[in-house]
Design a protein around this motif. Structure first.
Motif, PDB file in Angstrom:
ATOM      1  N   ILE A 129    -111.853 -23.729  46.587  1.00  0.00           N
ATOM      2  CA  ILE A 129    -112.216 -24.290  47.880  1.00  0.00           C
ATOM      3  C   ILE A 129    -112.502 -23.137  48.834  1.00  0.00           C
ATOM      4  O   ILE A 129    -111.757 -22.150  48.877  1.00  0.00           O
ATOM      5  CB  ILE A 129    -111.106 -25.205  48.437  1.00  0.00           C
ATOM      6  N   GLU A 130    -113.608 -23.231  49.560  1.00  0.00           N
ATOM      7  CA  GLU A 130    -114.020 -22.191  50.498  1.00  0.00           C
ATOM      8  C   GLU A 130    -113.562 -22.560  51.910  1.00  0.00           C
ATOM      9  O   GLU A 130    -113.737 -23.698  52.352  1.00  0.00           O
ATOM     10  CB  GLU A 130    -115.541 -22.028  50.483  1.00  0.00           C
ATOM     11  N   VAL A 131    -112.996 -21.570  52.608  1.00  0.00           N
ATOM     12  CA  VAL A 131    -112.553 -21.776  53.980  1.00  0.00           C
ATOM     13  C   VAL A 131    -112.927 -20.538  54.800  1.00  0.00           C
ATOM     14  O   VAL A 131    -112.809 -19.404  54.311  1.00  0.00           O
ATOM     15  CB  VAL A 131    -111.026 -21.999  54.067  1.00  0.00           C
ATOM     16  N   THR A 132    -113.381 -20.762  56.016  1.00  0.00           N
ATOM     17  CA  THR A 132    -113.615 -19.664  56.943  1.00  0.00           C
ATOM     18  C   THR A 132    -112.547 -19.733  58.026  1.00  0.00           C
ATOM     19  O   THR A 132    -112.394 -20.769  58.684  1.00  0.00           O
ATOM     20  CB  THR A 132    -115.005 -19.762  57.593  1.00  0.00           C
ATOM     21  N   ALA A 133    -111.804 -18.643  58.197  1.00  0.00           N
ATOM     22  CA  ALA A 133    -110.738 -18.593  59.198  1.00  0.00           C
ATOM     23  C   ALA A 133    -111.172 -17.691  60.351  1.00  0.00           C
ATOM     24  O   ALA A 133    -111.587 -16.548  60.132  1.00  0.00           O
ATOM     25  CB  ALA A 133    -109.448 -18.074  58.580  1.00  0.00           C
ATOM     26  N   TYR A 134    -111.075 -18.219  61.560  1.00  0.00           N
ATOM     27  CA  TYR A 134    -111.416 -17.463  62.763  1.00  0.00           C
ATOM     28  C   TYR A 134    -110.140 -17.188  63.557  1.00  0.00           C
ATOM     29  O   TYR A 134    -109.386 -18.110  63.878  1.00  0.00           O
ATOM     30  CB  TYR A 134    -112.399 -18.246  63.638  1.00  0.00           C
ATOM     31  N   GLY A 135    -109.924 -15.933  63.871  1.00  0.00           N
ATOM     32  CA  GLY A 135    -108.803 -15.561  64.718  1.00  0.00           C
ATOM     33  C   GLY A 135    -109.228 -15.533  66.173  1.00  0.00           C
ATOM     34  O   GLY A 135    -110.077 -14.721  66.559  1.00  0.00           O
ATOM     35  N   HIS A 136    -108.675 -16.440  66.967  1.00  0.00           N
ATOM     36  CA  HIS A 136    -108.961 -16.484  68.402  1.00  0.00           C
ATOM     37  C   HIS A 136    -107.751 -15.931  69.151  1.00  0.00           C
ATOM     38  O   HIS A 136    -106.726 -15.597  68.558  1.00  0.00           O
ATOM     39  CB  HIS A 136    -109.243 -17.916  68.852  1.00  0.00           C
ATOM     40  N   GLN A 137    -107.854 -15.851  70.451  1.00  0.00           N
ATOM     41  CA  GLN A 137    -106.705 -15.487  71.271  1.00  0.00           C
ATOM     42  C   GLN A 137    -106.187 -16.746  71.982  1.00  0.00           C
ATOM     43  O   GLN A 137    -106.715 -17.154  73.001  1.00  0.00           O
ATOM     44  CB  GLN A 137    -107.083 -14.417  72.293  1.00  0.00           C
ATOM     45  N   TRP A 138    -105.147 -17.421  71.493  1.00  0.00           N
ATOM     46  CA  TRP A 138    -104.314 -17.013  70.365  1.00  0.00           C
ATOM     47  C   TRP A 138    -104.081 -18.248  69.517  1.00  0.00           C
ATOM     48  O   TRP A 138    -103.068 -18.920  69.646  1.00  0.00           O
ATOM     49  CB  TRP A 138    -103.008 -16.396  70.863  1.00  0.00           C
ATOM     50  N   TRP A 139    -105.023 -18.561  68.672  1.00  0.00           N
ATOM     51  CA  TRP A 139    -104.925 -19.701  67.762  1.00  0.00           C
ATOM     52  C   TRP A 139    -105.890 -19.467  66.611  1.00  0.00           C
ATOM     53  O   TRP A 139    -106.765 -18.599  66.670  1.00  0.00           O
ATOM     54  CB  TRP A 139    -105.232 -21.017  68.483  1.00  0.00           C
ATOM     55  N   TRP A 140    -105.710 -20.247  65.547  1.00  0.00           N
ATOM     56  CA  TRP A 140    -106.530 -20.104  64.348  1.00  0.00           C
ATOM     57  C   TRP A 140    -107.423 -21.323  64.174  1.00  0.00           C
ATOM     58  O   TRP A 140    -106.990 -22.457  64.360  1.00  0.00           O
ATOM     59  CB  TRP A 140    -105.650 -19.940  63.106  1.00  0.00           C
ATOM     60  N   GLU A 141    -108.655 -21.062  63.816  1.00  0.00           N
ATOM     61  CA  GLU A 141    -109.608 -22.127  63.524  1.00  0.00           C
ATOM     62  C   GLU A 141    -110.014 -22.036  62.060  1.00  0.00           C
ATOM     63  O   GLU A 141    -110.281 -20.943  61.539  1.00  0.00           O
ATOM     64  CB  GLU A 141    -110.848 -21.986  64.403  1.00  0.00           C
ATOM     65  N   GLN A 345    -100.596 -22.627  81.377  1.00  0.00           N
ATOM     66  CA  GLN A 345    -100.220 -21.231  81.600  1.00  0.00           C
ATOM     67  C   GLN A 345     -98.704 -21.039  81.609  1.00  0.00           C
ATOM     68  O   GLN A 345     -98.212 -19.956  81.286  1.00  0.00           O
ATOM     69  CB  GLN A 345    -100.811 -20.729  82.920  1.00  0.00           C
ATOM     70  N   LYS A 346     -97.974 -22.080  81.936  1.00  0.00           N
ATOM     71  CA  LYS A 346     -96.512 -21.999  81.867  1.00  0.00           C
ATOM     72  C   LYS A 346     -96.045 -22.029  80.422  1.00  0.00           C
ATOM     73  O   LYS A 346     -95.103 -21.321  80.038  1.00  0.00           O
ATOM     74  CB  LYS A 346     -95.884 -23.146  82.649  1.00  0.00           C
ATOM     75  N   VAL A 347     -96.698 -22.852  79.612  1.00  0.00           N
ATOM     76  CA  VAL A 347     -96.323 -22.962  78.203  1.00  0.00           C
ATOM     77  C   VAL A 347     -96.733 -21.711  77.424  1.00  0.00           C
ATOM     78  O   VAL A 347     -95.957 -21.181  76.622  1.00  0.00           O
ATOM     79  CB  VAL A 347     -96.976 -24.214  77.583  1.00  0.00           C
ATOM     80  N   LYS A 348     -97.948 -21.224  77.687  1.00  0.00           N
ATOM     81  CA  LYS A 348     -98.489 -20.086  76.935  1.00  0.00           C
ATOM     82  C   LYS A 348     -99.281 -19.194  77.893  1.00  0.00           C
ATOM     83  O   LYS A 348    -100.508 -19.299  77.977  1.00  0.00           O
ATOM     84  CB  LYS A 348     -99.371 -20.579  75.783  1.00  0.00           C
ATOM     85  N   PRO A 349     -98.600 -18.316  78.626  1.00  0.00           N
ATOM     86  CA  PRO A 349     -99.269 -17.496  79.640  1.00  0.00           C
ATOM     87  C   PRO A 349    -100.396 -16.650  79.050  1.00  0.00           C
ATOM     88  O   PRO A 349    -100.256 -16.053  77.993  1.00  0.00           O
ATOM     89  CB  PRO A 349     -98.132 -16.609  80.167  1.00  0.00           C
ATOM     90  N   GLY A 350    -101.523 -16.631  79.773  1.00  0.00           N
ATOM     91  CA  GLY A 350    -102.637 -15.788  79.375  1.00  0.00           C
ATOM     92  C   GLY A 350    -103.670 -16.471  78.509  1.00  0.00           C
ATOM     93  O   GLY A 350    -104.705 -15.872  78.201  1.00  0.00           O
ATOM     94  N   ASN A 351    -103.428 -17.724  78.094  1.00  0.00           N
ATOM     95  CA  ASN A 351    -104.399 -18.412  77.238  1.00  0.00           C
ATOM     96  C   ASN A 351    -105.639 -18.805  78.046  1.00  0.00           C
ATOM     97  O   ASN A 351    -105.652 -18.749  79.273  1.00  0.00           O
ATOM     98  CB  ASN A 351    -103.771 -19.628  76.564  1.00  0.00           C
ATOM     99  N   ASP A 352    -106.689 -19.216  77.356  1.00  0.00           N
ATOM    100  CA  ASP A 352    -107.973 -19.509  78.001  1.00  0.00           C
ATOM    101  C   ASP A 352    -108.044 -20.894  78.628  1.00  0.00           C
ATOM    102  O   ASP A 352    -109.055 -21.229  79.250  1.00  0.00           O
ATOM    103  CB  ASP A 352    -109.119 -19.383  76.983  1.00  0.00           C
ATOM    104  N   MET A 353    -107.019 -21.689  78.467  1.00  0.00           N
ATOM    105  CA  MET A 353    -107.097 -23.069  78.945  1.00  0.00           C
ATOM    106  C   MET A 353    -106.754 -23.151  80.429  1.00  0.00           C
ATOM    107  O   MET A 353    -105.695 -22.708  80.871  1.00  0.00           O
ATOM    108  CB  MET A 353    -106.145 -23.962  78.140  1.00  0.00           C
ATOM    109  N   SER A 354    -107.677 -23.709  81.185  1.00  0.00           N
ATOM    110  CA  SER A 354    -107.470 -23.930  82.615  1.00  0.00           C
ATOM    111  C   SER A 354    -107.925 -25.341  82.930  1.00  0.00           C
ATOM    112  O   SER A 354    -109.114 -25.670  82.833  1.00  0.00           O
ATOM    113  CB  SER A 354    -108.266 -22.912  83.435  1.00  0.00           C
TER     114      SER A 354
END
Length: 373
Positions: A129-141, A345-354
């Motif tokens: 099985i083929e999978v492409t893994a992307y490392g983001h800041q800070w989660w995996w796709e 930002q309280k749960v995970k400071p610095g993440n891209d979610m706003s």
């Protein structure tokens, strides 16, 4: 005799015990470990570790034993004669040259075998099985090119199947590591990396982590590798993931939540059937999916949420998805999803979610995301 010798001795003992206790705090029951391999690649790496550890222990005990024996047996005594000199003794010099060479050759042989084991597909299965893994800041796709589907923070695989993972990053260096299944492999921007692994046990979930410091939330960049019951179970899951999101009933709380999502979240997140036509038309390129001309869905900063309700991690593993505490008609104070949406930002400071979701819209948005099974 110094006055404070005994207190100093006790202080050193207490300090040593305190440092030891700090070290042991890392030994949690649920901590992933290379000492409990659950696949051929991990087993090969574990064998390399144990063989080198045993060799090193034998050498250490042997050398230290001879040193201690010599220190006691041949220590200087009153009126002791000058010991005989062995400089230039060919036999002794050959012994201390040949033995270390043989030991190092054994370590080299084991290491090279381990490198080849890691670089080639496991021989326990013809299925791949083929999978492409992307490392983001800070989660995996994780993108499955054969099935044209994507998911976040949970890599689902069938048992006894070779998993070929291509590793990409368009931000900083990450490191993909599932201790029970496979070793660390760096995910480097502009450099294609890949790895193979396989899982022996069905119906099991293994912890994966980022093993390279990648920013303030590096420690919270966790993911799961979920092994299905069998290949048919995996295919059923894949078929479900390929489908568009569930359509809420008109006038329902979920329908209101869908409108909130359209107004607040589509800049960064996609849902097939709502803000996207398909998850991806083809495998995103190493530079990043935003630059892929084949990607009709544009650039999505956050995870695809088409089947969010079937996942078990929130914010890269900072929070567990506790659906039982997320009753939209009741108290949401213990709902992790509500906590994440209310103040990311309280749960995970610095993440891209706003996000700025009105408190009155929160129950509807939670209900809608929960319905995306």
């Amino acid at each position: 005799m110094p006055l404070f010798r005994r207190p100093k001795r006790w202080a050193s003992l207490v300090a040593g015990l305190a440092l030891t206790s700090i070290l042991l705090t890392a030994c949690g029951e649920n901590s992933p470990s290379i000492l409990d391999p659950a696949g051929p690649i991990a087993r090969s790496e574990s064998n390399v570790f144990w063989i080198i550890l045993i060799i090193a222990a034998v050498v250490f005990v042997g050398v230290e034993g001879v040193l201690i024996y010599s220190t006691i047996r041949f220590r200087e005594r009153p009126d002791s004669p000058t010991p005989p000199q062995i400089h230039g003794n060919t036999t002794v010099e050959l012994i201390w040259t040949i033995i270390p060479a043989v030991v190092l050759l054994a370590v080299l042989s084991v290491t090279i075998k381990g490198i080849f084991d890691v670089a080639t597909p496991p021989a326990n299965s013809n299925k791949t099985i083929e999978v492409t893994a992307y490392g983001h800041q800070w989660w995996w796709e994780f993108y499955y090119p054969e099935y044209k589907m994507t998911t976040a923070d949970t890599l689902v695989i069938p048992p006894h199947t070779n998993v070929h993972v291509k590793l990409y990053s368009n931000n900083v260096i990450h490191s993909f590591w599932v201790p029970a299944l496979t070793g660390k492999t760096d995910v480097i921007p502009g450099h294609d990396n890949e790895k193979w692994f396989s899982a022996d046990t069905a119906d099991k979930t293994y912890v994966g982590i980022c093993a390279e410091y990648c920013g303030t939330q590096h420690a919270n960049m966790r993911f799961d590798v979920k092994v299905t019951h069998d290949n048919n179970d995996f295919l059923s899951w894949a078929q479900l993931q390929q489908q568009a999101a569930a359509v809420p009933a008109p006038g329902s709380l979920e329908a209101k939540g869908q409108e909130v999502f359209k107004n607040q979240c589509t800049t960064c997140h996609g849902i097939v059937g709502v803000s996207q036509s398909t998850p991806y038309l083809q495998d995103p390129n190493p530079v990043g999916r935003c630059d892929d001309p084949q990607n009709a869905n544009g650039c999505l900063i956050g995870p695809n949420l088409t089947h969010f309700g079937s996942r078990h991690l929130i914010a890269g593993g900072v929070l567990d998805y506790n659906a039982q505490d997320c009753n939209p008609g009741g108290d949401l104070s213990n709902c992790n999803l509500a906590k994440w949406i209310s103040d990311p930002q309280k749960v995970k400071p610095g993440n891209d979610m706003s996000v700025n979701v009105d408190k009155s819209d929160l129950p509807a948005l939670v209900a809608y995301l929960e319905s995306l099974k």
